[in-house]
Scaffold this active site. Structure first.
Site, PDB file in Angstrom:
ATOM      1  N   THR A 184      68.245 -85.729 -88.997  1.00 13.98           N
ATOM      2  CA  THR A 184      69.462 -84.950 -88.748  1.00 13.98           C
ATOM      3  C   THR A 184      70.095 -84.563 -90.076  1.00 13.98           C
ATOM      4  O   THR A 184      70.146 -85.373 -91.000  1.00 13.98           O
ATOM      5  CB  THR A 184      70.463 -85.741 -87.877  1.00 13.98           C
ATOM      6  OG1 THR A 184      69.885 -85.929 -86.582  1.00 13.98           O
ATOM      7  CG2 THR A 184      71.784 -85.009 -87.728  1.00 13.98           C
ATOM      8  N   PHE A 186      73.389 -83.761 -91.991  1.00 12.64           N
ATOM      9  CA  PHE A 186      74.833 -83.967 -91.989  1.00 12.64           C
ATOM     10  C   PHE A 186      75.449 -83.123 -93.082  1.00 12.64           C
ATOM     11  O   PHE A 186      74.889 -83.024 -94.182  1.00 12.64           O
ATOM     12  CB  PHE A 186      75.175 -85.436 -92.250  1.00 12.64           C
ATOM     13  CG  PHE A 186      74.879 -86.346 -91.113  1.00 12.64           C
ATOM     14  CD1 PHE A 186      75.865 -86.691 -90.197  1.00 12.64           C
ATOM     15  CD2 PHE A 186      73.606 -86.867 -90.937  1.00 12.64           C
ATOM     16  CE1 PHE A 186      75.586 -87.529 -89.132  1.00 12.64           C
ATOM     17  CE2 PHE A 186      73.314 -87.710 -89.880  1.00 12.64           C
ATOM     18  CZ  PHE A 186      74.309 -88.045 -88.975  1.00 12.64           C
TER      19      PHE A 186
END
Length: 194
Positions: A184, A186
Site C-alpha cells: 500500500t 501511504f
C-alpha cells in the site's frame, strides 16, 4: 526504515500525525514506523483526519491512497485530491493480513471475517478457501476490537498481526492476502510544513 517527512532538526519538538482507524490499524503502524517522533492520533474517518489537519489540530496526516492488489483506496484518494493539502512525501509499505479471533476459536468455528473493505478486497480467494464470509467494517483494527469485545468464536477479523496483540486475539492464519507482493502507498499530508 527511514521515516517520511523527517524534520531537518532532530531536536524538533514532536508533533501529532493523524491517521484513520483504531490503534493497531495499518495506518497506525505506518505512523509508528514512518513518523516515530510524532504522536499518532486516531480518527474514525478519512474526512475527519483531513478536517483536523486543516484545523491545525494535527501537524501531518498519513493516509493510504493506493494498494497493489485493489488499486485506489477510496474514499481516501478522492478526499485527498479534493482537499487542497500538500503531499509532502510517500512510502510503499508491505501489507500482511492476518485472520484473528477470540482465544478458543479455530478455523472450524469461524464463519465470518470482519474488516475494512480495502483489506477484504486483498484476500477474497483466501477467505473463500477457508469457507469464511467477508463482513465490511469501518477499519481493520476496529474490526479486531469488535471481534474481541463480542468474544464470539464464529467471528474473526482481518487485520495486521499487531492488532491481535492490542486486542488480545489469537492469530488463526498469517499472510492471508491473495498476493505475496501486497503493498500500500501511504502519502504524508501537511497543511504547511510537516
Amino acid at each position: 526504515m527511514q521515516g517520511v517527512g523527517r524534520p531537518e532538526n532532530d531536536d524538533a519538538a514532536p508533533g501529532r500525525c493523524g491517521y484513520q482507524g483504531a490503534p493497531g490499524a495499518f495506518s497506525h503502524e505506518a505512523c509508528l514506523d514512518l513518523r516515530p517522533w510524532d504522536e499518532p492520533v486516531a480518527f474514525e474517518t478519512f474526512a475527519e483526519v483531513i478536517a483536523a489537519l486543516k484545523a491545525g489540530e494535527i501537524g501531518a496526516a498519513l493516509i493510504p491512497v493506493e494498494n497493489s492488489t485493489i488499486g485506489r483506496v477510496e474514499p481516501a484518494a478522492t478526499l485527498i485530491e479534493q482537499s487542497g493539502l500538500t503531499v509532502v512525501s510517500e512510502a510503499w509499505r508491505p501489507i500482511r493480513l492476518a485472520l484473528m479471533a477470540p482465544h478458543g476459536a479455530s478455523l472450524r468455528t469461524v464463519k465470518t471475517a470482519e474488516s475494512h473493505p480495502a483489506a477484504l478486497g486483498q484476500c477474497p480467494a483466501s477467505l473463500a478457501s477457508l469457507g469464511v464470509t467477508a463482513v465490511e467494517a469501518f477499519d481493520t483494527a476496529g474490526a479486531a476490537r469488535a471481534v474481541a469485545e463480542a468474544d464470539d468464536p464464529t467471528r474473526a477479523a482481518v487485520a495486521p498481526a499487531r492488532a491481535a496483540e492490542v486486542y488480545d486475539l489469537s492469530i488463526l492464519r498469517n499472510d492471508i492476502q491473495d498476493s505475496s507482493d501486497n503493498r500500500t502507498r501511504f502519502v504524508l499530508l501537511s497543511a504547511g510544513i510537516a
